[in-house]
Design an enzyme around this catalytic site. Structure first.
Site, short mmCIF file in Angstrom:
data_model
loop_
_atom_site.label_atom_id
_atom_site.label_comp_id
_atom_site.label_asym_id
_atom_site.label_seq_id
_atom_site.Cartn_x
_atom_site.Cartn_y
_atom_site.Cartn_z
N ASP A 165 36.22 1.98 5.40
CA ASP A 165 36.04 3.21 4.64
C ASP A 165 36.89 4.21 5.41
O ASP A 165 36.52 4.61 6.52
CB ASP A 165 34.58 3.64 4.62
N HIS A 166 38.05 4.57 4.88
CA HIS A 166 38.99 5.31 5.73
C HIS A 166 38.44 6.69 6.13
O HIS A 166 38.91 7.28 7.09
CB HIS A 166 40.38 5.40 5.09
N HIS B 38 32.75 7.07 0.40
CA HIS B 38 33.11 8.14 1.33
C HIS B 38 32.03 9.22 1.48
O HIS B 38 31.67 9.60 2.58
CB HIS B 38 34.41 8.83 0.89
C1 BG6 Z 1 40.58 7.02 -1.83
C2 BG6 Z 1 40.38 7.18 -3.30
O1 BG6 Z 1 39.62 6.15 -1.29
O2 BG6 Z 1 40.48 8.29 -1.20
C3 BG6 Z 1 41.38 8.15 -3.88
O3 BG6 Z 1 40.51 5.92 -3.94
C4 BG6 Z 1 41.35 9.46 -3.13
O4 BG6 Z 1 41.14 8.36 -5.26
C5 BG6 Z 1 41.44 9.22 -1.63
O5 BG6 Z 1 42.44 10.25 -3.58
C6 BG6 Z 1 41.21 10.51 -0.88
O6 BG6 Z 1 41.45 10.30 0.48
P1 BG6 Z 1 41.86 11.50 1.46
O7 BG6 Z 1 41.94 10.86 2.79
O8 BG6 Z 1 43.16 12.05 0.93
O9 BG6 Z 1 40.77 12.52 1.34
#
Ligand code: BG6
Length: 507
Positions: free
Chosen positions: A202-203, A265
């Site tokens: 989960d980044h 997230h």
């Molecule tokens: C991803 C989603 O996991 O996270 C995208 O699939 C989203 O739709 C993105 O744009 C947002 O990530 P960050 O790091 O830019 O907030």
């Protein structure tokens, strides 16, 4: 206790380590499914390169890129180099570049064809022999979700995952599309890998500010006394975006904001925020505490969901002065799609630390600005005694900015010397994001070292789906209205009303 099974698993689990416990990096093979894809180009190759520049990669490693296209090794290496020039956080350096690129080999693979896996196996073994790498294999699945099961099954039947060293599987979201499919997927994965070998990315858990949350109170006892239910009025977690559906309608029109951002997230951010750890505990205990938090989120029933949830879809509007089309006009989106591009909810965590303190979460596309942040609003005495708002006393806020800027600030009220009015003042601590490691650098490093702290454990994922499931069912039964909002605004009015009903507003 419901999570007894999870606890038992943890007792056998040695994949968690404290930050202080140094783990040794071992030589390994990185087997990348989806090496010709977007994520590999934008995030994975640059992350490996930056780790390499920082001397954090193993002394000897091999990267085997897999894809359907018939690429040669040379062409693959040229694509890796191209991605570094386009996306690396640090400038590409000529010293060491060739050596880095030579680690990369390509193998065309039809993931459904069992025979192709024999080629793959030979290539992995040949490189292990050439480079003197033990059979430590990290499999990274950056592929369409429908391919995950067949890949893990073929890794098993081909014997590639029976190694004399260790094996690990890193898997990208989405992890299922509802509770049942997530459970089925997990069952399938567990036939080829043990829970301790599965690293669910989960980044958001790789973002440095999010990683800080676990130790924030411990490192700053002063904050601990503030983050108390006698002081906190509410917690707001936002992940707002200006981008639209981009070229991902095929996936997004079925997922919506609820599956794309909330189930993973945002609920991870809720868990990390609510952790509230006054002492330093091991990474394993952190994971258990997170499970306790998600397990304590008050369930929302399908029938009652409309009282706590707002969903929206963007209409045409303007972002940063440029006109943008409505969601329904985006290429690939169903003509009458009722998919949500915005989601907001109120939830409660029924545990002694947060009892009856509302947590508000929201995420949407095509909003006025990109902003991921956690705001803790403190009780406002002036509001409680109905003091005149003109005096300017507003709630104190603790603001944790995650993206695009990182920082912590505390909003106070300071009296103007020459009048009776109070003006807001901020104590700010911001970090220079250019010096910060990218989420994928931190996460890949942890996975290579075998530290699963900032990955989603199955217990967390399953309980997140359990909370989400009745809301998904309410969506399907049309029990929650789909509000529209103009692109470039802060979202549907109903999301404002959700907080106003509790005498709050979004920050
Ligand atoms: C991803 C989603 O996991 O996270 C995208 O699939 C989203 O739709 C993105 O744009 C947002 O990530 P960050 O790091 O830019 O907030």
């Amino acid at each position: 206790m419901q999570n007894k099974g999870i606890l038992d698993k943890f007792n056998k689990d040695d994949s968690f380590t404290t930050v202080a416990e140094k783990r040794e990096m071992q030589n390994l093979t990185f087997v990348l499914f989806g090496a010709t894809g977007d994520l590999a180009q934008r995030k994975l190759f640059p992350a490996l390169y930056n780790l390499y520049l920082e001397d954090k990669m193993p002394t000897s490693f091999s990267v085997i890129g897999l894809g359907r296209r018939e690429w040669t090794n040379e062409y693959f290496q040229s694509k890796v180099e191209e991605s570094l020039h386009a996306h690396s956080r640090r400038p590409v350096q000529s010293a060491g570049l060739q050596n880095f690129l030579e680690k990369f080999q390509y193998c065309p693979l039809d993931v459904t064809d069992k025979l192709s896996y024999q080629n793959l196996r030979s290539l992995i073994e040949q490189r292990e022999a050439e480079l003197g790498i033990p059979q430590n294999r990290l499999f990274y699945l950056s592929v369409a979700p429908q391919l995950v099961e067949v890949i893990t099954e073929n890794l098993k039947t081909s014997g590639i995952n029976q190694t004399k060293g260790w094996k690990k599987l890193i898997i990208e979201k989405p992890f299922g599309s509802d509770l049942k499919t997530a459970q089925q997927l997990n069952k399938k994965l567990s036939e080829a890998f043990e829970e301790v070998e599965i690293y669910r990315i989960d980044h958001y858990l790789g973002k440095p500010m999010v990683q800080n949350l676990a130790s924030l109170v411990f490192a700053n006892p002063a904050l601990g006394s503030l983050l108390d239910l006698k002081q906190v009025a509410n917690v707001q977690i936002s992940a707002n975006e200006t981008v639209g559906v981009e070229n991902r309608a095929g996936y997004y029109d079925h997922a919506g904001a609820i599956r794309d951002m909330i189930q993973n997230h945002l609920l991870q951010l809720v868990m990390m925020t609510a952790l509230h750890l006054p002492e330093k505990i091991t990474a394993k205990e952190i994971a258990l505490k997170k499970i306790e938090v998600i397990e304590s989120i008050r369930p929302v029933s399908k029938e009652d969901a409309h009282n706590h949830v707002v969903r929206g879809q963007y209409e045409a509007g303007e972002i940063l002065g440029e006109p943008v089309i409505s969601y329904l006009d985006e290429p690939g989106v169903g003509m009458n799609s009722k998919n949500d591009t915005y989601f907001a909810a109120r939830l409660y965590i029924d545990n002694p630390a947060w009892q009856d303190i509302p947590f508000y979460i929201r995420s949407g596309k095509r909003l006025d600005k990109k902003s991921t942040k956690i705001v803790i609003e403190f009780k406002n005495k002036a509001k409680e005694i109905n003091m005149h708002p003109a005096e300017g006393i507003r709630s104190n806020l603790l603001i944790l900015e995650i993206n695009p800027n990182e920082g912590i600030s505390l909003k106070l009220n300071i009296k103007e010397p020459s009048s009776d009015r109070f003006e807001p003042a901020y104590i700010n601590f911001t970090t220079n994001s250019e010096d910060q490691s990218e989420a994928y650098e931190l996460l890949l490093l942890d996975a290579m070292l075998g530290n699963a702290t900032f990955f989603a454990h199955w217990g967390e994922v399953e309980l997140s789906w359990k909370w989400i499931q009745p809301i998904l069912e309410a969506f399907e039964a049309d029990l929650i209205p789909l509000h529209t909002y103009r692109a470039g605004t802060t979202g549907p009015d109903a999301a404002e009303a959700l907080l106003e009903a509790d005498t709050f507003n979004w920050w």
